[in-house]
Structure formats: C-alpha cells, structure tokens
Design an enzyme around this catalytic site. Structure first.
Site, short mmCIF file in Angstrom:
data_model
loop_
_atom_site.label_atom_id
_atom_site.label_comp_id
_atom_site.label_asym_id
_atom_site.label_seq_id
_atom_site.Cartn_x
_atom_site.Cartn_y
_atom_site.Cartn_z
N GLU A 14 0.82 -1.22 0.00
CA GLU A 14 0.00 0.00 0.00
C GLU A 14 0.85 1.26 0.00
OE1 GLU A 14 -0.21 -2.31 2.42
OE2 GLU A 14 -2.23 -3.19 2.40
N GLY A 15 2.14 1.12 0.29
CA GLY A 15 3.00 2.32 0.39
C GLY A 15 3.34 2.65 1.83
N GLY A 40 8.74 -6.01 1.12
CA GLY A 40 9.64 -5.17 0.34
C GLY A 40 9.13 -3.75 0.46
N HIS A 41 9.74 -2.96 1.33
CA HIS A 41 9.27 -1.59 1.55
C HIS A 41 10.14 -0.62 0.76
CE1 HIS A 41 7.13 -2.80 5.53
NE2 HIS A 41 6.57 -3.30 4.45
N THR A 129 6.23 -15.91 -1.39
CA THR A 129 7.45 -15.27 -1.88
C THR A 129 8.60 -16.28 -1.92
OG1 THR A 129 8.01 -14.58 0.36
CG2 THR A 129 6.79 -13.00 -0.98
N GLN A 224 3.12 -6.41 4.97
CA GLN A 224 1.97 -6.99 4.26
C GLN A 224 0.70 -6.17 4.59
OE1 GLN A 224 4.00 -9.58 6.15
NE2 GLN A 224 5.29 -9.44 4.36
N THR A 301 9.94 -9.97 -5.20
CA THR A 301 10.02 -11.06 -6.17
C THR A 301 9.99 -10.58 -7.62
OG1 THR A 301 7.63 -11.26 -6.16
CG2 THR A 301 8.82 -12.67 -4.61
N PRO A 304 4.56 -9.51 -11.43
CA PRO A 304 3.53 -8.49 -11.70
C PRO A 304 2.41 -8.63 -10.67
CG PRO A 304 3.64 -10.14 -13.47
CD PRO A 304 4.71 -10.49 -12.50
N LYS A 331 -0.83 6.87 -3.91
CA LYS A 331 -0.82 6.67 -5.36
C LYS A 331 -2.02 7.27 -6.10
CE LYS A 331 2.40 3.03 -6.15
NZ LYS A 331 2.69 1.79 -6.78
P1 IMP Z 1 4.57 -15.63 2.16
O1 IMP Z 1 4.41 -14.49 3.11
O2 IMP Z 1 5.86 -15.59 1.39
O3 IMP Z 1 4.31 -16.95 2.83
O4 IMP Z 1 3.42 -15.49 1.04
C1 IMP Z 1 2.04 -15.62 1.37
C2 IMP Z 1 1.19 -14.64 0.59
O5 IMP Z 1 1.47 -13.32 1.05
C3 IMP Z 1 1.46 -14.62 -0.91
O6 IMP Z 1 0.25 -14.33 -1.60
C4 IMP Z 1 2.42 -13.45 -1.08
O7 IMP Z 1 2.38 -12.90 -2.37
C5 IMP Z 1 1.88 -12.50 -0.05
N1 IMP Z 1 2.88 -11.56 0.45
C6 IMP Z 1 3.89 -11.81 1.31
N2 IMP Z 1 4.60 -10.70 1.55
C7 IMP Z 1 4.02 -9.72 0.84
C8 IMP Z 1 4.27 -8.31 0.71
O8 IMP Z 1 5.18 -7.74 1.30
N3 IMP Z 1 3.43 -7.65 -0.12
C9 IMP Z 1 2.37 -8.23 -0.75
N4 IMP Z 1 2.10 -9.53 -0.65
C10 IMP Z 1 2.90 -10.27 0.14
#
Ligand code: IMP
Length: 443
Positions: A14-15, A40-41, A129, A224, A301, A304, A331
């Site tokens: 979300e930013g 990933g911030h 991820t 997240q 990652t 897209p 945004k």
């Molecule tokens: P995990 O956290 O790697 O186990 O992934 C579980 C779910 O959370 C997947 O759908 C990922 O794409 C999503 N996810 C994990 N970290 C992020 C993030 O920082 N931003 C957006 N989605 C995330």
C-alpha cells in the site's frame, strides 16, 4: 509522546514504507513487528531508491533507533546482505539497529519446504514469496523454532539444528522428494552469521518499554496487509503472521495500553500478489494500465501484481479489525488518466447484496463487486502538495472513499518521493505529531 501503529489496509504494497519514512523524523524509534524478508518496503529519497525487507524503513534517518521485534522471522543471510548494502550506501547501523533475541530464524530447510509445499499445492498454491516465512512460523507455533538467542549459544544451536534436521530431511525427501541438508552445511554459515549479528541481538521488548516509559515515541511498522493476516485475512491465501494492528503488541512486547493510535495505509485502487480471492480484480487493458502507471511489480520477487478497483468492503473491514483512527491514501496520481474510476461498495452473491467480507472461500470466489462509478479527473495530480490544488473530481473521489469506508484520511500521496504528499489539517496524524506541520516544503 504517542506510539502509533502503521498498518496496511489491503493485501500489502500500500505504500507503508513511504508513510513510515515521512513519520520517522517525528518519532524516537521504529519497530517491525511481524513478517520477514517477504516484505519489500520501497522508499525514494531524492534520486535514490531503497528497498528494505527486514529492517524498518526508519533506518534511512540518521540516529533513529530501529528494532526488529520478536514477531518477525529473520533470514540471517538475507538480513546481513541487506545490512551490508545499507552500510555501503553510507547508512550507519551500529547503535541504531536492535534485533530481538526472541525473533525466530528462517533456516535453509524452511525455504526448501516453502518451495516444495507450494509445488505440491498445484492450482491451490498460495503464491508465496518462497522465502521460507510460512514454514518458519509453522515451527514457531509447533515449539520447534530456533531463535536469535539460540544462535549465540553454539552447543544449543547445534542440538536444536540436529533435532530439527532429522525431521525436516525426512519430510523433504519422503513427502516432497526434495533435496536434504547436512548439519555441517548449515552450521558453518549460521555460526558465521552469529558472529556478525551478535552485537545487534538484545532484549528489545525491555528496551522498547524503557524508551516508552521515558516518554519517547515508537512507530510500529506493519508489513503486508490486513487481508493477508493469518486470522483475519482471506485464509488460506494469506501470509503466516498477524499483520493487523493487534500484532503490534504481541510482536514487540509493548502492551496494547501503551499504543495510542492506528494509521491505515491504502492505495486508491487495489493490488494483490499471489493467489486467492480478489473481487475487484481487473483484466486486460485496464489492469495493464494500472500496473504500468503504478509500477505494480513485487519489490521482493519482481512478480507483476494483480490490479483492480478500490474495494470499500475490504476498506471498512480494515477500519474495523484494526480500529483505524485515520487513513493515508497513496498513489492518487496513478488514476490521473482514467476516464472513469470505480469503487466497489458491496458484493453481489447469488442475488444477495453483501456489505461485509465473506467468511467462506466459496463466497469470496463467486462474489461480484457492486460498483459506484465516478468520472475521472484526467489531469495530472503528480507531485501536488496542497489539497486545494487537486482537481475537484479527484477531491470528490477521495472524499467518497473516506465516506464509504467510514474513516477520514490524513494524507494523500501524489508521487514516490517523500515530499510529494498532501497533509490534511486537523487530522489525527497532525495531532499526534504536531511537528509534521510545515514539514513538507511547497513545490
Ligand atoms: P509468504 O508471506 O511468502 O508466505 O506469502 C504468502 C502470501 O502473502 C502470498 O500471496 C504473497 O504474495 C503474499 N505476500 C507476502 N509478503 C508480501 C508483501 O510484502 N506484499 C504483498 N504480498 C505479500
């Protein structure tokens, strides 16, 4: 001084990084409370872009104390790489970075299991991820995890590693037909990491509570978003931690009675990475336009991101489960060129109108968004810093968003750099941090 939680109101991305970066000069410490290097911030400072994964975004502010709390899972190799990259760019970590001794370690077998489990799920895969975050939290809940403090005690670390590895190797080879590990190939590197990280590992819950007792203010940086929360998200298509505001307390050891407010961060449209329900998802040209204009590719990652319209059902839910006091909208400029903009105010499911998020996966999957359509503003808002400068239609759009989610906004972001931001007078944010007033220079 207030202690405020910054939390994602949607499916992540979300930013939050930018919002934390704006608030950082006005607090004494920033703490991450959950997640790991799956996050990933992205923060843009002048012409420089930083992408932080495990370290709080506040680290870019000289002298600001940054904490990795006990609720975070840490991949030591990745963390050290992130630390070295920051040091190379002139960021001082010594005396500014603290890592909880209770934070759990992500081990190589967690990464291997993450990938193997996903491969087995086929169409039901989460789209993780692949960083091993889920399996690390599985071990934490199963009371098998290895923590930062264990890393500093070689005999204990070896014992826990040997105990775990016997079971993990069996699972990797017999269940998943995947490569196994030897104790030695993990022990050597992990002991080297221990030497590197030892000066930063401490009792962060004690420190945070002491700072707060001394009147210092702490910002809790969520990773997240609400809909990826292990309890409140679109289970099982979630991450494995408590991403919502409640996680700020358990993930740091700061009691809820010491937290004074919660700020949600929300894009003016929606994105999600990985599998799972997303009622307002767009396909084709509209999705591509949003992705291109918003640069919607995963910061961790490179995947897209799925893109769609703003979902007020999700927004209202985020206000409720996090107890949001105010929302930072990000945004806005991404929508500048659209002829019309839409807001989902409910879902239609088998002829019935739903105004709350469904509890069942089946309903999520079949729910059709019910949209309100507004005409777009079709002129640039990029870089605007004064609310009055926004085109009337853009103001109508953000004001309608606030109305349908039931929470006012405190900030509107109009670009990636720190100062491309509109601060709303009279919002809880400027009440919490009066020094924010006048902190954004005019264009
Ligand atoms: P995990 O956290 O790697 O186990 O992934 C579980 C779910 O959370 C997947 O759908 C990922 O794409 C999503 N996810 C994990 N970290 C992020 C993030 O920082 N931003 C957006 N989605 C995330």
């Amino acid at each position: 001084m207030p202690n405020i939680v910054v939390v994602g109101s949607q499916w992540g991305d979300e930013g939050k990084g930018k919002v934390v970066d704006i608030l950082a000069p006005h607090v004494d410490a920033v703490v991450r409370y959950q997640g790991g290097n799956n996050a990933g911030h992205t923060v843009v400072v002048g012409r420089e872009k930083f992408v932080l994964h495990s370290i709080p975004s506040g680290i870019l502010h000289p002298g600001l104390r940054c904490v990795i709390g006990c609720g975070v899972v840490v991949d030591p190799a990745d963390l050290i790489e992130e630390m070295e990259a920051l040091v190379r760019r002139g960021i001082v970590l010594d005396g500014n970075l603290y890592i909880s001794r209770n934070a759990h370690l992500i081990m190589p077998y967690h990464r291997a299991l993450d990938l193997a489990m996903e491969a087995k799920l086929g169409d039901r895969r989460i789209g993780t991820t692949g960083k091993g975050v889920g399996p690390a939290y599985m071990d934490k809940a199963a009371r098998l995890g290895i923590r930062m403090a264990d890393l500093l005690n070689e005999p204990l670390f070896r014992e826990k590693l040997e105990f775990n590895l016997t079971r993990k190797n069996r699972s990797l080879s017999e269940v998943y037909d995947a490569k196994t590990f030897t104790v030695e190939e993990i022990l050597g590197p992990y002991l080297r990491y221990a030497g590197w990280l030892a000066p930063y590992i401490t009792d962060t819950a004690l420190l945070l509570n002491r700072w707060i007792a001394n009147g210092q203010s702490v910002l809790f940086e969520g990773a997240q978003g609400t809909m990826l929360d292990v309890d409140h998200g679109t289970y099982p298509f979630i991450t494995s931690s408590s991403t919502t505001a409640g996680g700020a307390s358990t993930g740091t050891g700061v009691p809820p009675t010491k937290i004074h407010g919660v700020l949600g961060v929300s894009k003016v449209y929606t994105t999600r990475v990985g599998g799972g329900p997303f009622p307002t998802e767009l396909r084709g040209k509209m999705a591509e336009a949003l992705r291109a204009r918003g640069n919607e590719y995963g910061a961790t990652t490179g995947r897209p991101r799925r893109c769609g319209w703003f979902d007020a059902v999700v927004g209202r839910y985020a206000v409720r489960v996090n107890g949001l006091d105010t929302i930072a909208l990000t945004k806005l400029d991404v929508l500048d060129e659209f002829e019309t903009v839409k807001i989902a105010v409910g879902y239609r499911y088998r002829g019935e109108l739903l105004t709350e998020v469904p509890s069942e996966e089946r309903i999520w999957n079949e729910a059709e968004p019910v949209y309100e359509e507004m005409s777009g503003w079709q002129c640039s808002t990029a870089g605007l810093r004064d609310y009055a400068e926004l085109p009337a239609k853009a103001r109508q759009y953000v004001e309608r968003l606030a109305e349908v989610v039931g929470c006012d906004f405190c900030l509107v972001s109009t670009g990636a750099v720190r100062d491309d931001t509109i601060l709303m007078d009279g919002s809880p944010l400027v009440r919490w941090f009066p020094s924010l007033r006048g902190s954004i220079p005019p264009r």
